[in-house]
Motif scaffolding. Structure first.
Motif, PDB file in Angstrom:
ATOM      1  N   UNK A 147      17.565  15.587 -15.227  1.00  5.36           N
ATOM      2  CA  UNK A 147      18.787  16.375 -15.513  1.00  5.36           C
ATOM      3  C   UNK A 147      18.533  16.500 -17.091  1.00  5.36           C
ATOM      4  N   UNK A 148      18.920  18.021 -17.176  1.00 10.47           N
ATOM      5  CA  UNK A 148      18.841  18.745 -18.714  1.00 10.47           C
ATOM      6  C   UNK A 148      19.927  18.176 -19.274  1.00 10.47           C
ATOM      7  N   UNK A 149      19.424  17.850 -20.816  1.00 15.39           N
ATOM      8  CA  UNK A 149      20.500  17.455 -21.663  1.00 15.39           C
ATOM      9  C   UNK A 149      21.351  18.313 -22.289  1.00 15.39           C
ATOM     10  N   UNK A 150      20.807  19.276 -22.486  1.00 17.13           N
ATOM     11  CA  UNK A 150      21.724  20.492 -23.191  1.00 17.13           C
ATOM     12  C   UNK A 150      22.432  21.489 -22.469  1.00 17.13           C
ATOM     13  N   UNK A 151      22.279  21.557 -21.236  1.00 16.24           N
ATOM     14  CA  UNK A 151      22.563  22.553 -20.260  1.00 16.24           C
ATOM     15  C   UNK A 151      24.278  22.061 -19.979  1.00 16.24           C
ATOM     16  N   UNK A 152      25.090  22.965 -20.015  1.00 15.90           N
ATOM     17  CA  UNK A 152      26.389  22.555 -19.672  1.00 15.90           C
ATOM     18  C   UNK A 152      26.472  22.045 -18.350  1.00 15.90           C
ATOM     19  N   UNK A 153      27.408  21.063 -18.234  1.00 17.23           N
ATOM     20  CA  UNK A 153      27.661  20.338 -16.716  1.00 17.23           C
ATOM     21  C   UNK A 153      28.050  21.461 -15.695  1.00 17.23           C
ATOM     22  N   UNK A 154      28.998  22.271 -16.290  1.00 14.15           N
ATOM     23  CA  UNK A 154      29.623  23.212 -15.264  1.00 14.15           C
ATOM     24  C   UNK A 154      28.672  24.184 -14.643  1.00 14.15           C
ATOM     25  N   UNK A 155      27.221  24.385 -15.288  1.00 16.17           N
ATOM     26  CA  UNK A 155      26.210  25.126 -14.772  1.00 16.17           C
ATOM     27  C   UNK A 155      25.423  24.328 -13.832  1.00 16.17           C
ATOM     28  N   UNK A 156      25.299  23.131 -13.822  1.00 16.79           N
ATOM     29  CA  UNK A 156      24.657  22.336 -12.858  1.00 16.79           C
ATOM     30  C   UNK A 156      24.825  22.773 -11.398  1.00 16.79           C
ATOM     31  N   UNK A 157      23.652  22.419 -10.705  1.00 20.00           N
ATOM     32  CA  UNK A 157      23.877  22.616  -9.239  1.00 20.00           C
ATOM     33  C   UNK A 157      24.687  21.432  -8.502  1.00 20.00           C
ATOM     34  N   UNK A 158      24.993  21.514  -7.613  1.00 23.28           N
ATOM     35  CA  UNK A 158      25.793  20.554  -6.707  1.00 23.28           C
ATOM     36  C   UNK A 158      24.993  19.239  -6.798  1.00 23.28           C
ATOM     37  N   UNK A 159      23.765  19.448  -6.579  1.00 23.07           N
ATOM     38  CA  UNK A 159      23.139  18.076  -6.341  1.00 23.07           C
ATOM     39  C   UNK A 159      22.823  17.314  -7.851  1.00 23.07           C
ATOM     40  N   UNK A 160      22.699  18.205  -8.900  1.00 23.33           N
ATOM     41  CA  UNK A 160      22.618  17.643 -10.198  1.00 23.33           C
ATOM     42  C   UNK A 160      23.961  17.229 -10.634  1.00 23.33           C
ATOM     43  N   UNK A 161      25.085  17.501 -10.279  1.00 26.48           N
ATOM     44  CA  UNK A 161      26.140  17.073 -10.410  1.00 26.48           C
ATOM     45  C   UNK A 161      26.543  15.682  -9.648  1.00 26.48           C
ATOM     46  N   UNK A 162      26.073  15.620  -8.390  1.00 22.84           N
ATOM     47  CA  UNK A 162      26.101  14.403  -7.415  1.00 22.84           C
ATOM     48  C   UNK A 162      25.341  13.414  -8.321  1.00 22.84           C
TER      49      UNK A 162
END
Length: 204
Positions: A38-53
């Motif tokens: 999971x990227x440390x600097x990328x905003x969570x709102x830009x995460x894919x559905x899987x990354x958020x899960x």
């Protein structure tokens, strides 16, 4: 996780989690974040559905909680990531026998491998409850012709459903029918098939 601002990045939420949870282990949390890439600097709102899960589950288990309620925890994940996340949850449970997790999911394989008990809820009502091991060992689908159905002992049938070939019947006494009806088709019922028959089948 729902209360975390989605404009934050993971590196920004760590201090918040440290203040929010007394038993939050930042080092272990970051280790698991790295494991799931999971990227440390990328905003969570830009995460894919899987990354958020993945992030939701990592936050949930990061503070040694005794009781978790997880809604579709593996939704949006590919097969490999789903297996990894389920392994993570199993390890979390094995670390402390006093821990418990309620999982709401439509993915039957998740339930089979993770849950000790399965509840089915339909239209707000619990229509079925069984231990997972018993469901997988004792439940079966009897697929019989109309003639076979007429002579079948129906005392141990939970649901029946008319099919083109005759009837599909759900039982929790598989061994009884194996011993007494050797000529009928008896198949192990998956959780999906049990759910379908419990909802769409007719009661006996």
């Amino acid at each position: 996780m729902a209360n975390l601002h989605l404009k934050f990045a993971i590196k920004d939420i760590v201090p918040i989690l440290e203040k929010l949870y007394k038993k939050f282990d930042a080092a272990e949390f970051m280790e698991k974040v790295a494991h799931f890439q999971l990227p440390l600097d990328k905003q969570i709102k830009e995460f894919s559905t899987g990354m958020k899960a993945k992030l939701k589950v990592l936050v949930a288990i990061s503070h040694q909680a005794k009781f978790l309620i997880l809604d579709e925890p593996t939704a949006g994940l590919d097969v490999i990531a789903r297996d990894e996340l389920l392994d993570l949850l199993r390890e979390f449970m094995e670390e402390d026998e006093d821990r418990a997790i309620i999982v709401s999911s439509h993915i039957s394989s998740d339930l089979e491998t993770l849950c000790d008990d399965i509840y089915m809820i339909h239209e707000g009502q619990i229509i079925f409850h069984e231990e997972t091991d018993i469901l997988l060992s004792d439940y079966a689908l009897l697929k019989v012709s109309s003639e076979q159905f007429e002579t079948l002992d129906k005392d141990y049938l939970l649901r029946i459903k008319k099919e083109t070939y005759g009837y599909c019947c759900l039982t929790n006494q598989k061994q009884y029918y194996i011993e007494n009806y050797p000529k009928i088709s008896i198949e192990n019922g998956s959780i999906d098939e049990v759910i379908t028959l419990m909802i769409r089948g007719e009661k006996q």
